[in-house]
Structure formats: structure tokens, C-alpha cells
Scaffold this motif. Sequence first.
Motif, PDB file in Angstrom:
ATOM      1  N   ALA A   8       0.848  -1.203   0.000  1.00 14.70           N
ATOM      2  CA  ALA A   8       0.000   0.000   0.000  1.00 14.70           C
ATOM      3  C   ALA A   8       0.878   1.246   0.000  1.00 14.70           C
ATOM      4  O   ALA A   8       1.665   1.473   0.923  1.00 14.70           O
ATOM      5  CB  ALA A   8      -0.914  -0.013   1.219  1.00 14.70           C
ATOM      6  N   ILE A   9       0.717   2.053  -1.035  1.00 12.16           N
ATOM      7  CA  ILE A   9       1.587   3.215  -1.242  1.00 12.16           C
ATOM      8  C   ILE A   9       0.796   4.509  -1.062  1.00 12.16           C
ATOM      9  O   ILE A   9      -0.238   4.705  -1.703  1.00 12.16           O
ATOM     10  CB  ILE A   9       2.145   3.193  -2.699  1.00 12.16           C
ATOM     11  CG1 ILE A   9       2.914   1.898  -2.988  1.00 12.16           C
ATOM     12  CG2 ILE A   9       2.986   4.423  -2.979  1.00 12.16           C
ATOM     13  CD1 ILE A   9       4.159   1.700  -2.163  1.00 12.16           C
ATOM     14  N   SER A  38      -4.271   4.834  -3.755  1.00 14.83           N
ATOM     15  CA  SER A  38      -5.576   5.453  -3.932  1.00 14.83           C
ATOM     16  C   SER A  38      -5.441   6.961  -3.698  1.00 14.83           C
ATOM     17  O   SER A  38      -5.349   7.408  -2.548  1.00 14.83           O
ATOM     18  CB  SER A  38      -6.546   4.819  -2.928  1.00 14.83           C
ATOM     19  OG  SER A  38      -7.791   5.432  -3.023  1.00 14.83           O
ATOM     20  N   GLY A 113       2.408   0.835   5.740  1.00 17.77           N
ATOM     21  CA  GLY A 113       3.006   1.572   6.846  1.00 17.77           C
ATOM     22  C   GLY A 113       2.075   1.572   8.046  1.00 17.77           C
ATOM     23  O   GLY A 113       0.865   1.435   7.902  1.00 17.77           O
ATOM     24  N   ARG A 115       1.790   4.203   9.977  1.00 19.06           N
ATOM     25  CA  ARG A 115       1.196   5.528   9.802  1.00 19.06           C
ATOM     26  C   ARG A 115       1.418   5.962   8.362  1.00 19.06           C
ATOM     27  O   ARG A 115       2.182   5.345   7.636  1.00 19.06           O
ATOM     28  CB  ARG A 115       1.853   6.557  10.746  1.00 19.06           C
ATOM     29  CG  ARG A 115       1.679   6.302  12.216  1.00 19.06           C
ATOM     30  CD  ARG A 115       0.228   6.150  12.627  1.00 19.06           C
ATOM     31  NE  ARG A 115      -0.652   7.185  12.130  1.00 19.06           N
ATOM     32  CZ  ARG A 115      -1.046   8.240  12.825  1.00 19.06           C
ATOM     33  NH1 ARG A 115      -0.629   8.418  14.047  1.00 19.06           N
ATOM     34  NH2 ARG A 115      -1.892   9.112  12.306  1.00 19.06           N
ATOM     35  N   GLY A 116       0.739   7.042   8.016  1.00 17.05           N
ATOM     36  CA  GLY A 116       0.878   7.549   6.650  1.00 17.05           C
ATOM     37  C   GLY A 116       1.126   9.034   6.652  1.00 17.05           C
ATOM     38  O   GLY A 116       1.853   9.544   7.507  1.00 17.05           O
ATOM     39  N   GLY A 118      -1.205  11.425   7.062  1.00 17.52           N
ATOM     40  CA  GLY A 118      -2.061  12.163   7.985  1.00 17.52           C
ATOM     41  C   GLY A 118      -1.633  11.924   9.417  1.00 17.52           C
ATOM     42  O   GLY A 118      -2.278  11.211  10.159  1.00 17.52           O
ATOM     43  N   GLY A 126      -2.719   4.288  11.823  1.00 20.88           N
ATOM     44  CA  GLY A 126      -3.582   5.176  11.066  1.00 20.88           C
ATOM     45  C   GLY A 126      -4.898   4.476  10.770  1.00 20.88           C
ATOM     46  O   GLY A 126      -5.033   3.262  10.984  1.00 20.88           O
ATOM     47  N   SER A 127      -5.860   5.225  10.246  1.00 23.94           N
ATOM     48  CA  SER A 127      -7.187   4.642  10.012  1.00 23.94           C
ATOM     49  C   SER A 127      -7.156   3.616   8.880  1.00 23.94           C
ATOM     50  O   SER A 127      -7.888   2.626   8.907  1.00 23.94           O
ATOM     51  CB  SER A 127      -8.193   5.747   9.707  1.00 23.94           C
ATOM     52  OG  SER A 127      -7.775   6.490   8.587  1.00 23.94           O
ATOM     53  N   VAL A 128      -6.281   3.833   7.895  1.00 23.95           N
ATOM     54  CA  VAL A 128      -6.216   2.895   6.769  1.00 23.95           C
ATOM     55  C   VAL A 128      -5.587   1.579   7.227  1.00 23.95           C
ATOM     56  O   VAL A 128      -6.138   0.491   7.002  1.00 23.95           O
ATOM     57  CB  VAL A 128      -5.425   3.508   5.582  1.00 23.95           C
ATOM     58  CG1 VAL A 128      -5.281   2.503   4.450  1.00 23.95           C
ATOM     59  CG2 VAL A 128      -6.122   4.772   5.084  1.00 23.95           C
ATOM     60  N   SER A 129      -4.433   1.672   7.909  1.00 26.15           N
ATOM     61  CA  SER A 129      -3.779   0.430   8.348  1.00 26.15           C
ATOM     62  C   SER A 129      -4.653  -0.311   9.363  1.00 26.15           C
ATOM     63  O   SER A 129      -4.681  -1.550   9.390  1.00 26.15           O
ATOM     64  CB  SER A 129      -2.382   0.695   8.903  1.00 26.15           C
ATOM     65  OG  SER A 129      -2.374   1.802   9.748  1.00 26.15           O
TER      66      SER A 129
HETATM   67  P1  ATP Z   1      -4.999   8.876   8.930  1.00 25.25           P
HETATM   68  O1  ATP Z   1      -5.003   8.810   7.421  1.00 25.25           O
HETATM   69  O2  ATP Z   1      -5.933   7.911   9.570  1.00 25.25           O
HETATM   70  O3  ATP Z   1      -5.128  10.267   9.417  1.00 25.25           O
HETATM   71  P2  ATP Z   1      -2.198   8.110   8.724  1.00 25.25           P
HETATM   72  O4  ATP Z   1      -2.166   8.798   7.381  1.00 25.25           O
HETATM   73  O5  ATP Z   1      -1.071   8.393   9.657  1.00 25.25           O
HETATM   74  O6  ATP Z   1      -3.559   8.405   9.472  1.00 25.25           O
HETATM   75  P3  ATP Z   1      -2.854   5.669   7.371  1.00 25.25           P
HETATM   76  O7  ATP Z   1      -3.549   6.526   6.362  1.00 25.25           O
HETATM   77  O8  ATP Z   1      -3.600   4.555   8.010  1.00 25.25           O
HETATM   78  O9  ATP Z   1      -2.215   6.540   8.530  1.00 25.25           O
HETATM   79  O10 ATP Z   1      -1.560   5.077   6.646  1.00 25.25           O
HETATM   80  C1  ATP Z   1      -0.981   3.836   7.012  1.00 25.25           C
HETATM   81  C2  ATP Z   1      -0.518   3.124   5.761  1.00 25.25           C
HETATM   82  O11 ATP Z   1      -1.664   2.793   4.963  1.00 25.25           O
HETATM   83  C3  ATP Z   1       0.395   3.938   4.831  1.00 25.25           C
HETATM   84  O12 ATP Z   1       1.755   3.888   5.241  1.00 25.25           O
HETATM   85  C4  ATP Z   1       0.175   3.223   3.517  1.00 25.25           C
HETATM   86  O13 ATP Z   1       0.915   2.010   3.490  1.00 25.25           O
HETATM   87  C5  ATP Z   1      -1.332   2.872   3.587  1.00 25.25           C
HETATM   88  N1  ATP Z   1      -2.133   3.932   2.954  1.00 25.25           N
HETATM   89  C6  ATP Z   1      -2.663   5.030   3.537  1.00 25.25           C
HETATM   90  N2  ATP Z   1      -3.319   5.794   2.652  1.00 25.25           N
HETATM   91  C7  ATP Z   1      -3.225   5.165   1.464  1.00 25.25           C
HETATM   92  C8  ATP Z   1      -3.679   5.462   0.144  1.00 25.25           C
HETATM   93  N3  ATP Z   1      -4.369   6.564  -0.114  1.00 25.25           N
HETATM   94  N4  ATP Z   1      -3.403   4.584  -0.853  1.00 25.25           N
HETATM   95  C9  ATP Z   1      -2.683   3.458  -0.582  1.00 25.25           C
HETATM   96  N5  ATP Z   1      -2.221   3.141   0.632  1.00 25.25           N
HETATM   97  C10 ATP Z   1      -2.473   3.969   1.648  1.00 25.25           C
END
Ligand code: ATP
Length: 144
Positions: A8-9, A38, A113, A115-116, A118, A126-129
Motif C-alpha cells: 500500500a503506497i 488510492s 506503513g 502511519r501515513g 495524515g 492510522g485509520s487505513v492500516s
Molecule cells: P490517517 O489517514 O488515519 O489520518 P495516517 O495517514 O497516519 O492516518 P494511514 O492513512 O492509516 O495513517 O496510513 C498507514 C498506511 O496505509 C500507509 O503507510 C500506507 O501504506 C497505507 N495507505 C494510507 N493511505 C493510502 C492510500 N491513499 N493509498 C494506498 N495506501 C495507503
Amino acid sequence: MFEKIVVAIDGSESADSALEIACDLAKKYQSEIHLVHSPQLETTAIAVGYGAVEINPNPKAVEEAGKQVMDRAVEKATALGCVPGECIISNGDPADEILKAAEAAKADLIIMGRRGLGRLSSLILGSVSQKVSHDAQCACLTVC
Ligand code: ATP
Ligand code: MG
Ligand code: MG
């Protein structure tokens, strides 16, 4: 083991670390790696270094920025000796897109990751992970 790995990038440092680990595992296990990105309005501009104040809500700019994020990841993977089998840029909820890509590829591992981009929230994940590790039908690795 690990025939197909989805990475996931999002252009963050954590996602870079995820890609490094994925390439290392791919070389050890002869795995195919698929990259998924995405593009999001709030983060793609930051990811390519325009800075938060210059975020352009124009969908074309987001699409361009999304391509740049993916191009950088492909360049990095290639430099690490690992050519991605597929590079998927898909619009939608990032976690859903990652999960869909993993299911479509019948991936046996998702690497992302912890975290990302945000980084404002104080959560450890993070919310995505968080959503991906909760809903994935295969092994997941979250890296710092
Ligand atoms: P949040 O977005 O919840 O405020 P965050 O940005 O710190 O917090 P996440 O967005 O969960 O954390 O990111 C964690 C990981 O999820 C990233 O390191 C990446 O691997 C993946 N990820 C996050 N956003 C995307 C995206 N838009 N497309 C692909 N992978 C993503
Ligand atoms: Mg994020
Ligand atoms: Mg977010």
C-alpha cells in the motif's frame, strides 16, 4: 510462501519502508509484488511535495499527483531489484481499494506503513492500516 504481496503506497516514509521490506521478501521468496495507491484530495499534493497550503482540489491535479506517487514507488522498487507485477491506481476509500486489490490478486500478504501522511491523529495505527488489518483475509504486516 508469499507468492503475491500487495504493498500500500501513499507517498509517506512508512510506505517507503513497507516497500523496502516487500522488495526484500519478494527477492527471498520469488514473490510477485503489486503496488496499490488510492489518490486522496487531502494527501496527494503533500505526497509529491507541493505543501499543504497549495492543495489543489482539481481532480486532474489529484490524478497527476497520484501518478507521481506511483512512479516514485515503481522507481524505488526497481532500484531495489524488484519490478512490480501490477501498479494499481484506484479512486475510492484507500482501505477498501487495498483490500479489493489483495482479493483480486489472491495476495497472501499485505504490507503497509503503520502511519501515513495524515500524522495529526495520536493513534498508534492510522485509520487505513487499522481497517485493512481488521478486514484483510490474508496476513498483514504494518511497518514503522
Ligand atoms: P490517517 O489517514 O488515519 O489520518 P495516517 O495517514 O497516519 O492516518 P494511514 O492513512 O492509516 O495513517 O496510513 C498507514 C498506511 O496505509 C500507509 O503507510 C500506507 O501504506 C497505507 N495507505 C494510507 N493511505 C493510502 C492510500 N491513499 N493509498 C494506498 N495506501 C495507503
Ligand atoms: Mg492516511
Ligand atoms: Mg486520512
